[in-house]
Design a protein around this motif. Sequence first.
Motif, PDB file in Angstrom:
ATOM      1  N   THR A  56       0.822  -1.203   0.000  1.00  0.00           N
ATOM      2  CA  THR A  56       0.000   0.000   0.000  1.00  0.00           C
ATOM      3  C   THR A  56       0.860   1.258   0.000  1.00  0.00           C
ATOM      4  OG1 THR A  56      -0.121   0.028   2.418  1.00  0.00           O
ATOM      5  CG2 THR A  56      -1.883  -1.113   1.259  1.00  0.00           C
ATOM      6  N   VAL A 104      -4.138   1.663  10.633  1.00  0.00           N
ATOM      7  CA  VAL A 104      -3.915   1.537   9.178  1.00  0.00           C
ATOM      8  C   VAL A 104      -2.670   2.291   8.748  1.00  0.00           C
ATOM      9  CG1 VAL A 104      -4.851   2.195   6.919  1.00  0.00           C
ATOM     10  CG2 VAL A 104      -6.315   1.059   8.579  1.00  0.00           C
ATOM     11  N   PHE A 105      -2.495   3.529   9.214  1.00  0.00           N
ATOM     12  CA  PHE A 105      -1.334   4.294   8.767  1.00  0.00           C
ATOM     13  C   PHE A 105      -0.038   3.809   9.398  1.00  0.00           C
ATOM     14  CE2 PHE A 105      -4.240   7.187   6.811  1.00  0.00           C
ATOM     15  CZ  PHE A 105      -3.512   7.690   5.753  1.00  0.00           C
ATOM     16  N   ARG A 107      -3.705   3.777   1.913  1.00  0.00           N
ATOM     17  CA  ARG A 107      -4.008   3.712   3.341  1.00  0.00           C
ATOM     18  C   ARG A 107      -5.090   4.708   3.719  1.00  0.00           C
ATOM     19  NH1 ARG A 107       1.524   2.526   3.144  1.00  0.00           N
ATOM     20  NH2 ARG A 107       2.170   4.682   3.488  1.00  0.00           N
ATOM     21  N   THR A 131      -8.645   3.600   5.264  1.00  0.00           N
ATOM     22  CA  THR A 131      -9.104   4.245   6.494  1.00  0.00           C
ATOM     23  C   THR A 131     -10.514   4.791   6.335  1.00  0.00           C
ATOM     24  OG1 THR A 131      -6.864   4.826   7.157  1.00  0.00           O
ATOM     25  CG2 THR A 131      -8.640   6.115   8.119  1.00  0.00           C
TER      26      THR A 131
END
Length: 93
Positions: free
Chosen positions: A47, A89-90, A52, A56
């Motif tokens: 990704t 996620v990040f 991302r 999100t």
Amino acid sequence: MGLSWMAWTWPTAAFFLFIAAAIATMGIWEVFEPGGGPRRGVFGLDTTRGDRLFITLVGSAFIFLGWLAFYGTPLWGGLAIAITWAVFVFWKV
């Protein structure tokens, strides 16, 4: 033709402003630090920053829908889960 047919409330406006700010921030980040090379996260996906952000936003939408389905309003609990999801996620995906 006006926009009176839409339910423009302060939360709705804040939501759209947040989405616009997130996309603008990602654009500025890309200008100052180009590339944002893909990385492989815990889900096994390659990704980029934009991917991302998309993951999100989609995940947050489902979190809020689930919160509304099971708990209703207020949405503060769903917001806390969505922020936790965004950090995950990040950081890890």
